[in-house]
Write a protein that holds these residues in place. Sequence first.
Motif: not given
Length: 237
Positions: A55, A83, A79
């Motif tokens: 990320v 995101t 996850t």
Amino acid sequence: MTPPAPGDEPAIEEPAIDVLIADDDPVVRFGLRMMLSGAPDLRVVAEAADGAEAVELARHHHPDVVLMDIRMPGTDGLTATETLRSDPRAPQVLVLTTFDADAHVLRALRAGAAGFLLKDTPPDELVVAIRHAAQGRPVLSPEVTRRLIAKVAESDEDARRATARERLGVLGEREREVAVEIGAGRSNAEIAARHFLGLTTVKTHVSAVLTKLGLNNRVQVALLVQEAGLGPSDRPE
């Protein structure tokens, strides 16, 4: 100045597709980088060892496509995908997995991943998949979508179907028809031919479907249609 002779005009190069590789195994990352190095239009801009790093690096390098492993320590690929895809400047995400039908992959697709690839995908197929993802094209066949849907627990099948049909209820009649055709894996051109519509009209309907359903790609539409149990001859109740 003498104009260039015919055939001497400089070629217009297509912009490179920037790729970020996220996998906790350095050997896998090295192998993926080597496979992509032979494609002149692909450029690996960063490598990440876990989801949090993926990320962070994606927000710094703004890649076009992220190759995302699912199972990583710390922040996992699921996850990280959720995101990334919630960002207005979200890159396309291709999930890497050792499984060809897995509930984790289904969650990633619902989050907006463009598709998934097995880790033993041949290099030429991997390159093509990345190009398709960069163009916003789903890397997933209708058959694979149906297999993934079948992985959903049978105990909540009725509830999921009802919820999916309720969501599709916000669409107009023509929009529902287009959504169902997307669920069958048909391209815009095929939808246009089947319903005697102009290609521009179909694109407008597809855009409306994505907007009204709050989705960002055709894979998510296909999953929703499959969950609703609809085929090209069906309509939401």
